[in-house]
Design a protein around this motif. Structure first.
Motif, PDB file in Angstrom:
ATOM      1  N   LEU A 156       0.833  -1.203   0.000  1.00 19.86           N
ATOM      2  CA  LEU A 156       0.000   0.000   0.000  1.00 19.86           C
ATOM      3  C   LEU A 156       0.865   1.251   0.000  1.00 19.86           C
ATOM      4  O   LEU A 156       0.547   2.253  -0.657  1.00 19.86           O
ATOM      5  CB  LEU A 156      -0.929  -0.013   1.219  1.00 19.86           C
ATOM      6  N   ARG A 157       1.976   1.202   0.753  1.00 18.71           N
ATOM      7  CA  ARG A 157       2.863   2.370   0.822  1.00 18.71           C
ATOM      8  C   ARG A 157       3.500   2.664  -0.537  1.00 18.71           C
ATOM      9  O   ARG A 157       3.550   3.817  -0.972  1.00 18.71           O
ATOM     10  CB  ARG A 157       3.945   2.135   1.872  1.00 18.71           C
ATOM     11  N   THR A 158       3.982   1.617  -1.218  1.00 19.99           N
ATOM     12  CA  THR A 158       4.626   1.868  -2.508  1.00 19.99           C
ATOM     13  C   THR A 158       3.610   2.297  -3.558  1.00 19.99           C
ATOM     14  O   THR A 158       3.919   3.092  -4.449  1.00 19.99           O
ATOM     15  CB  THR A 158       5.398   0.640  -2.999  1.00 19.99           C
ATOM     16  N   ARG A 159       2.377   1.791  -3.470  1.00 18.17           N
ATOM     17  CA  ARG A 159       1.347   2.228  -4.409  1.00 18.17           C
ATOM     18  C   ARG A 159       1.005   3.698  -4.193  1.00 18.17           C
ATOM     19  O   ARG A 159       0.779   4.440  -5.158  1.00 18.17           O
ATOM     20  CB  ARG A 159       0.106   1.361  -4.256  1.00 18.17           C
ATOM     21  N   ALA A 160       0.975   4.107  -2.947  1.00 21.31           N
ATOM     22  CA  ALA A 160       0.731   5.518  -2.664  1.00 21.31           C
ATOM     23  C   ALA A 160       1.862   6.379  -3.216  1.00 21.31           C
ATOM     24  O   ALA A 160       1.637   7.463  -3.770  1.00 21.31           O
ATOM     25  CB  ALA A 160       0.582   5.734  -1.159  1.00 21.31           C
ATOM     26  N   LEU A 161       3.080   5.890  -3.077  1.00 21.07           N
ATOM     27  CA  LEU A 161       4.233   6.631  -3.586  1.00 21.07           C
ATOM     28  C   LEU A 161       4.175   6.743  -5.106  1.00 21.07           C
ATOM     29  O   LEU A 161       4.544   7.777  -5.676  1.00 21.07           O
ATOM     30  CB  LEU A 161       5.519   5.936  -3.147  1.00 21.07           C
ATOM     31  N   ARG A 162       3.681   5.719  -5.759  1.00 22.27           N
ATOM     32  CA  ARG A 162       3.565   5.760  -7.220  1.00 22.27           C
ATOM     33  C   ARG A 162       2.589   6.849  -7.669  1.00 22.27           C
ATOM     34  O   ARG A 162       2.765   7.452  -8.737  1.00 22.27           O
ATOM     35  CB  ARG A 162       3.132   4.384  -7.739  1.00 22.27           C
ATOM     36  N   LEU A 163       1.581   7.112  -6.869  1.00 30.12           N
ATOM     37  CA  LEU A 163       0.637   8.180  -7.206  1.00 30.12           C
ATOM     38  C   LEU A 163       1.270   9.558  -7.038  1.00 30.12           C
ATOM     39  O   LEU A 163       0.917  10.509  -7.737  1.00 30.12           O
ATOM     40  CB  LEU A 163      -0.609   8.076  -6.320  1.00 30.12           C
ATOM     41  N   LEU A 164       2.227   9.642  -6.110  1.00 31.57           N
ATOM     42  CA  LEU A 164       2.873  10.921  -5.841  1.00 31.57           C
ATOM     43  C   LEU A 164       4.020  11.225  -6.801  1.00 31.57           C
ATOM     44  O   LEU A 164       4.466  12.370  -6.894  1.00 31.57           O
ATOM     45  CB  LEU A 164       3.402  10.941  -4.401  1.00 31.57           C
ATOM     46  N   VAL A 165       4.510  10.183  -7.481  1.00 31.72           N
ATOM     47  CA  VAL A 165       5.646  10.354  -8.392  1.00 31.72           C
ATOM     48  C   VAL A 165       5.221   9.902  -9.791  1.00 31.72           C
ATOM     49  O   VAL A 165       5.253   8.706 -10.101  1.00 31.72           O
ATOM     50  CB  VAL A 165       6.867   9.547  -7.924  1.00 31.72           C
ATOM     51  N   PRO A 166       4.820  10.819 -10.646  1.00 27.32           N
ATOM     52  CA  PRO A 166       4.463  10.437 -12.016  1.00 27.32           C
ATOM     53  C   PRO A 166       5.692   9.893 -12.750  1.00 27.32           C
ATOM     54  O   PRO A 166       6.821  10.319 -12.507  1.00 27.32           O
ATOM     55  CB  PRO A 166       3.981  11.746 -12.645  1.00 27.32           C
ATOM     56  N   GLY A 167       5.470   8.940 -13.625  1.00 28.59           N
ATOM     57  CA  GLY A 167       6.574   8.386 -14.389  1.00 28.59           C
ATOM     58  C   GLY A 167       6.256   6.994 -14.893  1.00 28.59           C
ATOM     59  O   GLY A 167       5.138   6.499 -14.778  1.00 28.59           O
ATOM     60  N   THR A 168       7.270   6.366 -15.465  1.00 28.81           N
ATOM     61  CA  THR A 168       7.125   5.028 -16.021  1.00 28.81           C
ATOM     62  C   THR A 168       7.379   4.005 -14.914  1.00 28.81           C
ATOM     63  O   THR A 168       8.514   3.581 -14.669  1.00 28.81           O
ATOM     64  CB  THR A 168       8.119   4.811 -17.186  1.00 28.81           C
ATOM     65  N   TRP A 169       6.312   3.611 -14.239  1.00 30.32           N
ATOM     66  CA  TRP A 169       6.408   2.626 -13.167  1.00 30.32           C
ATOM     67  C   TRP A 169       6.123   1.227 -13.708  1.00 30.32           C
ATOM     68  O   TRP A 169       5.288   1.038 -14.579  1.00 30.32           O
ATOM     69  CB  TRP A 169       5.394   2.933 -12.063  1.00 30.32           C
ATOM     70  N   SER A 170       6.802   0.230 -13.145  1.00 31.96           N
ATOM     71  CA  SER A 170       6.498  -1.160 -13.463  1.00 31.96           C
ATOM     72  C   SER A 170       6.715  -2.000 -12.210  1.00 31.96           C
ATOM     73  O   SER A 170       7.497  -1.646 -11.330  1.00 31.96           O
ATOM     74  CB  SER A 170       7.372  -1.670 -14.615  1.00 31.96           C
ATOM     75  N   GLY A 171       5.989  -3.117 -12.136  1.00 32.34           N
ATOM     76  CA  GLY A 171       6.084  -3.986 -10.964  1.00 32.34           C
ATOM     77  C   GLY A 171       6.121  -5.440 -11.367  1.00 32.34           C
ATOM     78  O   GLY A 171       6.507  -5.776 -12.500  1.00 32.34           O
ATOM     79  N   TYR A 172       5.720  -6.308 -10.471  1.00 30.90           N
ATOM     80  CA  TYR A 172       5.768  -7.748 -10.750  1.00 30.90           C
ATOM     81  C   TYR A 172       4.546  -8.419 -10.135  1.00 30.90           C
ATOM     82  O   TYR A 172       3.888  -7.862  -9.250  1.00 30.90           O
ATOM     83  CB  TYR A 172       7.051  -8.364 -10.182  1.00 30.90           C
ATOM     84  N   ARG A 173       4.244  -9.619 -10.588  1.00 32.97           N
ATOM     85  CA  ARG A 173       3.084 -10.354 -10.099  1.00 32.97           C
ATOM     86  C   ARG A 173       3.425 -11.072  -8.794  1.00 32.97           C
ATOM     87  O   ARG A 173       4.419 -11.801  -8.718  1.00 32.97           O
ATOM     88  CB  ARG A 173       2.627 -11.388 -11.125  1.00 32.97           C
ATOM     89  N   LYS A 174       2.599 -10.896  -7.788  1.00 33.57           N
ATOM     90  CA  LYS A 174       2.820 -11.539  -6.496  1.00 33.57           C
ATOM     91  C   LYS A 174       1.998 -12.819  -6.337  1.00 33.57           C
ATOM     92  O   LYS A 174       2.145 -13.536  -5.351  1.00 33.57           O
ATOM     93  CB  LYS A 174       2.483 -10.569  -5.354  1.00 33.57           C
ATOM     94  N   HIS A 175       1.124 -13.099  -7.281  1.00 32.35           N
ATOM     95  CA  HIS A 175       0.326 -14.332  -7.263  1.00 32.35           C
ATOM     96  C   HIS A 175      -0.429 -14.482  -5.940  1.00 32.35           C
ATOM     97  O   HIS A 175      -0.463 -15.566  -5.348  1.00 32.35           O
ATOM     98  CB  HIS A 175       1.209 -15.558  -7.519  1.00 32.35           C
ATOM     99  N   ARG A 176      -1.059 -13.425  -5.493  1.00 35.28           N
ATOM    100  CA  ARG A 176      -1.764 -13.451  -4.204  1.00 35.28           C
ATOM    101  C   ARG A 176      -2.908 -14.468  -4.195  1.00 35.28           C
ATOM    102  O   ARG A 176      -3.109 -15.181  -3.205  1.00 35.28           O
ATOM    103  CB  ARG A 176      -2.310 -12.064  -3.879  1.00 35.28           C
ATOM    104  N   VAL A 177      -3.658 -14.532  -5.290  1.00 40.59           N
ATOM    105  CA  VAL A 177      -4.791 -15.457  -5.335  1.00 40.59           C
ATOM    106  C   VAL A 177      -4.305 -16.896  -5.283  1.00 40.59           C
ATOM    107  O   VAL A 177      -4.835 -17.718  -4.528  1.00 40.59           O
ATOM    108  CB  VAL A 177      -5.639 -15.208  -6.601  1.00 40.59           C
ATOM    109  N   ALA A 178      -3.288 -17.219  -6.080  1.00 42.50           N
ATOM    110  CA  ALA A 178      -2.758 -18.580  -6.079  1.00 42.50           C
ATOM    111  C   ALA A 178      -2.212 -18.957  -4.704  1.00 42.50           C
ATOM    112  O   ALA A 178      -2.387 -20.093  -4.235  1.00 42.50           O
ATOM    113  CB  ALA A 178      -1.662 -18.714  -7.138  1.00 42.50           C
TER     114      ALA A 178
END
Length: 368
Positions: free
Chosen positions: A120-142
């Motif tokens: 949640l913290r890093t997602r909030a930071l992504r909203l505060l910093v515009p740019g080319t963001w990318s992440g990875y799949r955490k497979h939460r459901v699996a």
């Protein structure tokens, strides 16, 4: 066509037949691409941060001229501070606001922003910093399906260090399969060497490090098993050092006493760098599913890892061929993704069924 003015624009710069008298028209020069300036963000914890280092290594190999910055919480900065793959380390200090951190990030004008945490913290930071963001799949459901039904719906078992590479697809970076890296300062190595000399542990014999602590109770091998194992190891001529954080001080002292003069307790005496330096001096490390396990793999020390409530599908098994995982195939595993205070069924067989004599045999094979 009559002269230069009649040449179609798509002939410009091409080695194609032209009408008599036509002149070569060079293709327009494109502005050079901006130099790669990448930020990799993983706030915690020990193992998670170290498991990003294969990505840092591969990015440096693929883009040797890039400027690479790593962002983490201040307590975990020593894990990356001496890593030559990165140019600098940013830290989130205790009490620092996300607004202040975001401002610092914006000023550095990164071309690529990698969220290797997905919180949640890093997602909030992504909203505060515009740019080319990318992440990875955490497979939460699996992961949740596996915990609740004991049936795996993972598309395939991918170690977490390789999952991180989803974030750098645009950079044409791929995993090389090599273990994590934990680079140690000269000061840390000197302090560890001095402590080992003063400890009285026989350094001319096999030196084995043990890590009895864990953040969660269900990841801890019974302490009486550690006592028995250390007695066996030291009786066989090995030297033993106990490692861990300040919270492991008392347990470490009790475990070390079981080994007499051939064992010493370093738990609570060293920070991350010093502990890594001690692990690098050992011939093998015995640990649960903890950060120490990943620290050992990152300093190229063989590991015997005792796994209880967690399983390989989660992706956190030791990322190295120089490791042996000891576990029990029980119908109740996995019961949690991170461990808990108590076994949900009250028996804790996942770790209690792993006897000290079995671990002693495994470590003998590793040393051989």
């Amino acid at each position: 066509m009559n002269g230069d003015r009649d040449l179609p624009s798509y002939y410009a710069g091409l080695a194609l037949p032209r009408s008599p008298g036509a002149r070569y028209i060079p293709a327009p020069m494109l502005p050079p691409a901006p130099p790669l300036r990448s930020l990799a963000m993983r706030f915690s914890s020990i193992g998670d941060v170290l498991l990003t280092t294969p990505l840092l290594r591969a990015t440096r190999e693929r883009h040797p001229g890039a400027h690479l910055t790593f962002l983490t919480k201040e307590p975990f900065a020593p894990l990356i501070a001496d890593n030559p793959r990165v140019n600098d380390v940013m830290v989130l200090t205790r009490g620092q606001s996300l607004d202040a951190l975001a401002g610092d990030i914006r000023e550095r004008q990164f071309t690529h922003l990698l969220d290797l945490h997905g919180s949640l913290r890093t997602r909030a930071l992504r909203l505060l910093v515009p740019g080319t963001w990318s992440g990875y799949r955490k497979h939460r459901v699996a992961r949740e399906v596996l915990i609740r039904t004991k049936k795996s719906v993972y598309p395939r078992e991918i170690p977490v260090p390789e999952r991180y590479f989803d974030a750098v697809r645009a950079l044409d970076v791929r995993p090389d399969g090599a273990p994590p890296e934990f680079f140690l300062s000269a000061k840390a190595r000197e302090e560890a060497a001095a402590w080992l000399t003063a400890s009285g542990v026989p350094l001319h014999q096999d030196l084995i490090a043990v890590a009895p602590g864990a953040a969660h109770g269900t990841k801890r091998w019974p302490v009486e098993y550690w006592h028995s194992l250390v007695e066996r190891l030291t009786a066989g001529g090995a030297g033993v050092i106990v490692v861990g954080g300040p919270e492991d001080l008392k347990t470490g002292e009790a475990v070390a006493r079981a080994g007499g003069t051939r064992a010493a307790n370093a738990a609570g005496l060293f920070g991350l760098q010093g502990t890594g330096a001690l692990l690098s001096r050992a011939r093998a490390v015995i640990s649960g599913d903890t950060g120490v396990m990943h620290m050992a793999t990152a300093v190229n020390t063989p590991v015997v890892a005792l796994f209880g409530p967690t399983v390989r599908a989660f992706g956190f098994f030791p990322y190295t061929p120089a490791a042996v995982v000891v576990e029990r195939d029980l119908d109740c595993r996995p019961c949690t993704a991170w461990g808990g205070d108590h076994c949900p069924l009250g028996h804790h067989r996942c770790l209690r069924d792993i006897a000290p004599d079995e671990v002693e045999r495994v470590i003998a094979q590793v040393l051989a």
